[in-house]
Design an enzyme around this catalytic site. Structure first.
Site, mmCIF file in Angstrom:
data_model
loop_
_atom_site.group_PDB
_atom_site.id
_atom_site.type_symbol
_atom_site.label_atom_id
_atom_site.label_comp_id
_atom_site.label_asym_id
_atom_site.label_seq_id
_atom_site.Cartn_x
_atom_site.Cartn_y
_atom_site.Cartn_z
ATOM 1 N N GLY A 10 45.937 27.008 37.506
ATOM 2 C CA GLY A 10 45.378 28.044 36.644
ATOM 3 C C GLY A 10 46.473 28.761 35.870
ATOM 4 O O GLY A 10 47.662 28.463 36.027
ATOM 5 N N ASP A 39 40.105 23.473 47.878
ATOM 6 C CA ASP A 39 38.828 23.697 47.196
ATOM 7 C C ASP A 39 38.115 24.907 47.796
ATOM 8 O O ASP A 39 37.655 24.866 48.934
ATOM 9 C CB ASP A 39 37.962 22.445 47.319
ATOM 10 C CG ASP A 39 36.639 22.566 46.607
ATOM 11 O OD1 ASP A 39 36.359 23.637 46.037
ATOM 12 O OD2 ASP A 39 35.878 21.579 46.619
ATOM 13 N N ALA A 63 40.194 31.434 41.825
ATOM 14 C CA ALA A 63 39.066 32.365 41.669
ATOM 15 C C ALA A 63 38.024 31.762 40.744
ATOM 16 O O ALA A 63 38.318 30.855 39.960
ATOM 17 C CB ALA A 63 39.540 33.706 41.104
ATOM 18 N N THR A 104 40.692 42.452 40.067
ATOM 19 C CA THR A 104 40.370 42.743 38.676
ATOM 20 C C THR A 104 39.943 44.193 38.454
ATOM 21 O O THR A 104 39.421 44.842 39.371
ATOM 22 C CB THR A 104 39.219 41.813 38.225
ATOM 23 O OG1 THR A 104 38.748 42.196 36.933
ATOM 24 C CG2 THR A 104 38.035 41.892 39.189
ATOM 25 N N TYR A 128 30.669 39.015 38.693
ATOM 26 C CA TYR A 128 32.090 38.714 38.884
ATOM 27 C C TYR A 128 32.791 39.879 39.585
ATOM 28 O O TYR A 128 33.498 39.688 40.583
ATOM 29 C CB TYR A 128 32.745 38.419 37.536
ATOM 30 C CG TYR A 128 34.250 38.337 37.592
ATOM 31 C CD1 TYR A 128 34.886 37.285 38.254
ATOM 32 C CD2 TYR A 128 35.047 39.310 36.989
ATOM 33 C CE1 TYR A 128 36.272 37.214 38.313
ATOM 34 C CE2 TYR A 128 36.424 39.244 37.039
ATOM 35 C CZ TYR A 128 37.030 38.198 37.703
ATOM 36 O OH TYR A 128 38.397 38.135 37.764
ATOM 37 N N LYS A 132 34.475 39.852 43.372
ATOM 38 C CA LYS A 132 35.905 40.128 43.539
ATOM 39 C C LYS A 132 36.118 41.332 44.460
ATOM 40 O O LYS A 132 37.058 41.342 45.270
ATOM 41 C CB LYS A 132 36.569 40.363 42.180
ATOM 42 C CG LYS A 132 36.658 39.117 41.307
ATOM 43 C CD LYS A 132 37.520 38.024 41.931
ATOM 44 C CE LYS A 132 38.993 38.386 41.913
ATOM 45 N NZ LYS A 132 39.839 37.285 42.479
#
Length: 299
Positions: A10, A39, A63, A104, A128, A132
């Site tokens: 990522g 995974d 994520a 986040t 989301y 998180k």
């Protein structure tokens, strides 16, 4: 020292491969790894990876970050962002490992105009953010040796990003409209990775720094002003653009499945004090990324 990295391919994971390498023996996985499970749709699999490798440090850059898609697949987002984080936290506690995890600003309601503190009440606007936040709480509950870094507006030179999208559109169109009522600090994956590596070294010598931190570049901008800077730098570099008019519009001009926060500002004083670092202005990293983009690739 063995360092286990999840999510190696990522935006942040790619930079972490570089930044973590000097710290010790780096073992990095992504969703496609075959030697061990990387995974996050398989919580027991990633927990078994931790128990088998028995690392000193675990850095989780994996994520579910497709904010709009999460609205239509909340169970999958929960699996990736919370259930697997809990599984890793429990396994890390068993083997005595530190866990470094990214979260986040979306855990906050996004109102007001003051930078959010780590102690401010959370109230996510979307799936989301909810998942998180659940991941944060699981890590805090099951593994005392943790560093959680909340960040926002992350970009990297590798792969797609806001600046590349704006440049592509500005070559095709004479007029663009960009949102001007969301506020935050574009934060480079390079900066996150370098700060993470430094924080790990500090944490190993001062375990009492464990906890939750806000980590973003300094300063504040809007998507509109961010785009304006991109176009200004492009013209300075001699990049031909068709664009001749940039319009500022409210968030309501672009309806999305997931609600976006207006205020993504994060107060980073705690991070800077505890880790003795100064976070540069957001323009520093963006201009560096753009310079590399203009000189190394065809846009």
């Amino acid at each position: 020292m063995n360092i286990l990295l999840f999510g190696k391919t990522g935006q942040v994971g790619w930079e972490l491969q570089r930044a973590l390498a000097p710290l010790g023996n780096l073992i990095a996985f992504d969703v496609h790894s075959t030697d061990y499970c990387g995974d996050f749709s398989n919580p027991e699999g990633v927990a078994e990876t931790v128990r088998s490798i028995r690392p000193d440090i675990i850095v989780n850059a994996a994520a579910h970050t497709a904010v709009d898609k999460a609205e239509s697949e909340p169970e999958f987002a929960q699996l990736i962002n919370a259930t697997s984080v809990e599984a890793i936290a429990k396994a890390a506690n068993e083997v005595g490992a530190w866990v470094i995890h990214y979260s986040t600003d979306y855990v906050f309601p996004g109102n007001g105009d003051m930078p959010w503190l780590e102690t401010d009440a959370t109230a996510p606007l979307n799936v989301y953010g909810e998942t998180k936040l659940a991941g944060e709480k699981a890590l805090q509950e099951y593994c005392a040796k943790h560093l959680i870094f909340r960040t926002s507006w992350v970009y990297a030179g590798k792969g797609n990003n806001f600046a590349k999208t704006m440049l592509r559109l500005a070559k095709e169109r004479e007029e663009l409209a960009v949102i001007n009522d969301q506020f935050g600090a574009p934060t480079g994956a390079e900066l996150l990775a370098d700060c993470t590596a430094h924080a790990i070294r500090v944490a190993l010598n001062k375990p009492d720094v464990a906890g939750l931190y806000h980590l973003v570049a300094s300063g504040t901008t809007t998507w509109y002003d961010y785009a304006a800077l991109v176009f200004e730098e492009a013209r300075k570099a001699g990049i031909p653009l068709a664009l001749n008019k940039l319009n500022a519009v409210p968030t309501t001009a672009y309806p999305t499945p997931a609600r976006r926060p207006h205020n993504s500002r994060l107060n980073t004083e705690k991070f800077q004090q505890n880790f003795a670092l100064v976070l540069p202005d957001w323009q520093v990293g963006v201009k560096r990324m753009l310079n590399e983009l203009f000189t190394t690739t065809a846009i």
